[in-house]
Design an enzyme around this catalytic site. Structure first.
Site, short mmCIF file in Angstrom:
data_model
loop_
_atom_site.label_atom_id
_atom_site.label_comp_id
_atom_site.label_asym_id
_atom_site.label_seq_id
_atom_site.Cartn_x
_atom_site.Cartn_y
_atom_site.Cartn_z
NE ARG A 400 44.82 36.28 39.46
CZ ARG A 400 45.52 35.46 38.70
NH1 ARG A 400 45.11 34.20 38.56
NH2 ARG A 400 46.61 35.86 38.08
CE LYS A 425 44.06 39.79 35.90
NZ LYS A 425 44.82 40.67 36.80
CG HIS A 489 44.90 40.09 45.56
ND1 HIS A 489 44.38 39.04 44.82
CD2 HIS A 489 45.99 40.52 44.87
CE1 HIS A 489 45.10 38.86 43.73
NE2 HIS A 489 46.10 39.73 43.74
CG HIS A 515 51.93 36.42 37.60
ND1 HIS A 515 52.89 36.69 38.56
CD2 HIS A 515 50.73 36.75 38.16
CE1 HIS A 515 52.30 37.17 39.64
NE2 HIS A 515 51.00 37.22 39.43
CE1 TYR A 524 53.75 39.46 45.14
CE2 TYR A 524 54.03 38.49 42.96
CZ TYR A 524 53.22 39.02 43.94
OH TYR A 524 51.86 39.12 43.73
#
Length: 550
Positions: A400, A425, A489, A515, A524
């Site tokens: 990121r 994150k 991104h 994630h 994806y």
């Protein structure tokens, strides 16, 4: 008729000053600029002088005593008399300067028509200035290689400033240092500005920086230890980094407090209670800002209802109003519900089962991705080594934007070929792969730029900005002529999609991307061109069958 000059006593920045009021013209400006200690104030829109006996004497000499108008509260005789200094005397004829802003003409006219009067013997001002310049040059040569201090008069107060070719560093206490930087060293000032936790002290005319190793690393890298002068011995057991005791939020968020001012006292108290809970839970500042702004919107809609009296039906009516008239999206609707739930559950301690607010079905958007050929064109586009390395790191490890900015030099492990991502994150740490193709660029970058603390640093040190990386990407996008719908991104989306196409497992990819849910990673699978190629269109099958029959 003779034009008068009005004088009045004012207070400017806590110091008594003499305000000079007059219809301004070139002659007036040229004359008042000859008075020692004069200043122009933009806020008060006037010229002002030190409130001293010397200032009154110079006003009388430059403009003539008969033109000065003294109000009752100004009594020149009562002003504390300072040490006698040479006084600039004008001849009786008026001053005529065609161009008062031309330094050469002004100097010539000044030397011709001005005389400095002392108690003993008069002498030309030109010789006096030359003598002062010679003394100043000699003093500068003596202090050229060391930091020295001189006292100057600033707005009527004596302050200490550093001169010379060094930064003077003194210890305030166990946590802070004070840096005196010469005013003519603009590059050094820019370096100090990039030290994390630095503060400017206008009263001391100095910088206050944390007493940590990171500050010394920064100064050693971008200034050099030979240009630092210390009055203390640096301790070995000082902290590595500076940690702010309270979260620092961007100034732009403070400007969004207009709605807060319209709330009543009970509503303001509710907002403060929510802020305290969020800070104690150590949620991110983005979460705090989102909850705060949405809750302010709810309270403004129900001005006559106490915050604790709001019901689920009230919140539904508010959301219905926002959908009809503001056309809010599904994500905004969910954010409003999250803000209200946080207030009810964290502040009012309501049980979860009593909160009955319907949530919208989240749309399933598929991200845009670059092809592998487009990624190569993007990365090869920048000529700058640092810019190229940034794009390489983001794509090769699926990072990121905030993660690549926060990489420290110590986070790179060349032996294991991994990069440590700290506080990603959701405040999750993880390791990502350091690609073999990145190693040559990384080694060359370390040799050329020699980063100190952050792997990617700005021109004067300090952390690289997100806006700079976005500009780098947009420039590469234009030069490589890749489609213009991509963002920085999109490189992360492309990394994930290409990993799926190359046969990597979804579980492994979930760990690499950081994630929390595997459902986020599974999207994806839907955009993989390899999976799409296995599905044949019925139209192609019909055409092929017809060809075989014919």
């Amino acid at each position: 008729m003779m034009k008068t000059i009005n004088l009045s006593k004012i207070e400017h920045r806590g110091v008594n000053r003499i305000k000079v009021s007059y219809k301004r013209d070139a002659d007036f400006i040229a004359k008042i600029k000859t008075i020692r200690g004069r200043r122009w104030s933009k806020t008060k829109n006037c010229w002002h002088l030190p409130y001293s006996k010397e200032s009154f004497e110079q006003l009388k000499i430059v403009f003539g005593e008969e033109r000065l108008v003294f109000p009752k509260k100004i009594k020149p005789d009562d002003v504390e008399k300072k040490k006698e200094k040479p006084i600039v005397v004008l001849p009786k004829k008026d001053l005529d300067i065609s161009d008062p802003f031309d330094p050469i003409k002004s100097r010539e006219i000044f030397n011709k028509i001005f005389t400095v009067v002392d108690e003993h013997t008069p002498f030309p001002v030109g010789d006096f200035l030359k003598k002062k310049e010679k003394e100043s040059k000699t003093t500068h040569e003596k202090t050229n290689n060391e930091a020295s201090f001189k006292t100057i008069l600033r707005y009527g107060q004596k302050v200490r400033v550093v001169v010379g070719e060094k930064i003077f560093v003194e210890k305030i206490n166990e946590k802070w240092l004070r840096l005196f930087v010469p005013f003519d060293k603009k590059g050094w000032i820019a370096v100090v500005r990039n030290i994390h936790g630095r503060q400017w002290n206008a009263e001391k005319i100095s910088w206050k920086v944390p007493y940590v190793k990171q500050s010394f690393w920064h100064l050693k890298k971008y200034v050099g230890m030979e240009y630092l002068e210390f009055n203390f011995q640096i301790e070995k057991d000082i902290p590595d980094e500076y940690f702010s005791p309270t979260p620092i939020y961007p100034k732009k968020n403070i400007k969004k407090r207009n709605g807060f001012d319209q709330l009543n006292e009970a509503q303001k108290k509710a907002i403060h209670q929510l802020e305290e809970k969020i800070i104690l839970l150590q949620y991110s500042r983005f979460t705090l800002t989102s909850y705060r702004n949405h809750l302010i919107g709810v309270f403004l809609f129900f001005k006559n209802i106490l915050p604790e009296k709001l019901t689920s039906k009230d919140i539904q009516n508010y959301i219905l109003h926002k959908i009809k008239f503001k056309k809010i999206s599904e994500s905004t609707q969910n954010s409003i519900i999250n803000a209200v739930k946080a207030y009810w559950e964290k502040v009012l301690k309501r049980p979860k089962e009593k909160i009955d607010i319907p949530r919208p079905k989240s749309p399933k958007h598929l991200p845009n991705v670059f092809s592998q050929e487009e990624v190569v064109r993007l990365i090869e586009s920048p000529k700058n080594l640092k810019h190229k390395l940034i794009l390489l790191l983001i794509y090769s490890a699926g990072l990121r934007l905030s993660e690549v900015i926060n990489i420290r030099t110590r986070d790179i492990n060349l032996d294991r070929r991994v990069i440590f991502i700290k506080n990603g994150k959701g405040k999750k740490d993880r390791f990502v792969t350091l690609a073999e193709e990145v190693l040559p660029y990384l080694k060359k970058y370390n040799q050329q730029y020699r980063p100190n603390y952050w792997l990617i640093e700005g021109v004067h040190g300090g952390q690289y900005s997100a806006s700079s990386i976005q500009k780098i990407f947009q420039r590469a996008l234009q030069e490589s002529k890749v489609f213009a719908y991509g963002t920085i991104h999109t490189l992360r989306h492309s990394y994930a999609t290409h990993c799926v196409e190359n046969g990597y497992s979804i579980a492994l990819l979930q760990e690499a991307l950081g994630h929390a849910s595997i459902k986020t990673t599974e999207k994806y699978l839907h955009i993989s061109s390899k999976a799409l190629r296995t599905l044949r269109s019925p139209l192609d099958i019909i055409k092929n069958n017809n060809r075989k029959q014919s």
